[in-house]
Motif scaffolding. Structure first.
Motif, short mmCIF file in Angstrom:
data_model
loop_
_atom_site.label_atom_id
_atom_site.label_comp_id
_atom_site.label_asym_id
_atom_site.label_seq_id
_atom_site.Cartn_x
_atom_site.Cartn_y
_atom_site.Cartn_z
N CYS A 94 -5.68 7.90 -49.00
CA CYS A 94 -5.71 9.17 -48.07
C CYS A 94 -7.01 9.71 -47.91
CB CYS A 94 -4.51 10.26 -48.61
SG CYS A 94 -3.02 9.60 -48.23
N ILE A 95 -7.69 10.15 -49.07
CA ILE A 95 -8.82 10.72 -48.88
C ILE A 95 -10.10 9.92 -48.61
CG2 ILE A 95 -10.94 11.62 -50.44
CD1 ILE A 95 -8.57 12.61 -52.44
N GLU A 96 -10.01 8.59 -48.77
CA GLU A 96 -11.05 7.58 -48.17
C GLU A 96 -10.62 7.58 -46.65
OE1 GLU A 96 -12.61 3.04 -48.43
OE2 GLU A 96 -11.31 3.89 -50.17
N GLY A 97 -9.27 7.56 -46.23
CA GLY A 97 -9.13 7.38 -44.89
C GLY A 97 -9.39 8.53 -44.08
N VAL A 98 -9.40 9.73 -44.54
CA VAL A 98 -9.87 11.15 -43.65
C VAL A 98 -11.40 10.99 -43.50
CG1 VAL A 98 -7.58 11.98 -43.85
CG2 VAL A 98 -9.62 12.48 -45.58
N THR A 99 -12.21 10.43 -44.62
CA THR A 99 -13.53 10.43 -44.24
C THR A 99 -14.18 9.30 -43.51
OG1 THR A 99 -13.66 9.42 -46.74
CG2 THR A 99 -13.78 11.97 -46.43
N LYS A 100 -13.99 7.88 -44.27
CA LYS A 100 -14.63 6.72 -43.72
C LYS A 100 -13.62 6.15 -42.46
CE LYS A 100 -16.55 5.89 -48.08
NZ LYS A 100 -16.59 4.93 -49.16
N GLY A 101 -12.14 5.90 -43.07
CA GLY A 101 -11.25 5.44 -42.34
C GLY A 101 -11.20 3.83 -42.72
N PHE A 102 -10.54 3.17 -42.10
CA PHE A 102 -10.12 1.61 -42.51
C PHE A 102 -10.24 0.77 -41.27
CE2 PHE A 102 -7.93 3.86 -45.96
CZ PHE A 102 -8.57 3.63 -47.13
#
Length: 179
Positions: A75-83
């Motif tokens: 979730c944290i990676e998704g809101v910063t970098k995205g997938f």
């Protein structure tokens, strides 16, 4: 102790993490995501890190420890970098186009196949490559799998829709030798 679960999750600047009674809310520049809270674990947000610890040592709490930490880290990676997931459309006459939030696939059927993207996802096309992007890792992966399922790659000619990093095991066709 879980090797993955005991690692603290760094919270980048611009990301806000709130631990509620039943969900953890993560807000960032790209989106706002939530993940469910496990009652067997305690969540602690302090000095730029989130740490998960077990309340009790049971088989179920050990199983949930690494899983919940990974879900929160995603979730944290998704809101910063995205997938993103990249698919390749391979075949003579096979085409892909994006029109708004609809993907139009021409993959050997008598009609074009239209796939509507859910909210929070976007797509772009570069030649025969289709890239699906979004903040939610599960949603991106599920949408890519759903598109791939329309025309799976076949082992003889390699035609179909495949992931960009997927290797298709090719089979030898008929030899055509007469006796």
């Amino acid at each position: 102790m879980s090797r993955i679960g005991k690692l603290p999750i760094a919270i980048p600047s611009g990301v806000e993490v709130k631990v509620g009674a039943d969900v953890v809310e993560v807000k960032g520049a790209k989106a706002a995501l939530t993940t469910p809270v496990c009652d067997l674990l305690s969540y602690e947000v302090a000095d730029g890190h989130v740490t998960l610890t077990r309340k009790v040592e049971t088989r179920e709490s050990r199983a949930q420890h690494g899983l919940r930490r990974t879900l929160l880290a995603n979730c944290i990676e998704g809101v910063t970098k995205g997938f993103s997931k990249t698919l390749e459309v391979i075949g003579v006459g096979y085409r892909v186009a994006v029109k708004g939030n609809v993907i139009e696939l021409q993959v050997g059927f008598s009609h074009p196949v239209l796939v509507e993207l859910p909210a929070g996802l976007s797509a772009k096309v570069e030649g025969q490559k289709l890239t699906i992007m979004g903040a939610d890792k599960v949603l991106v992966g599920e949408m890519a799998a759903r598109i791939r399922r329309i025309r799976k790659p076949e082992p003889y000619k390699g035609k179909g829709i495949k992931y960009s990093d997927e290797v298709i095991r090719r089979k030898v066709g008929k030899t055509g030798v007469k006796k």
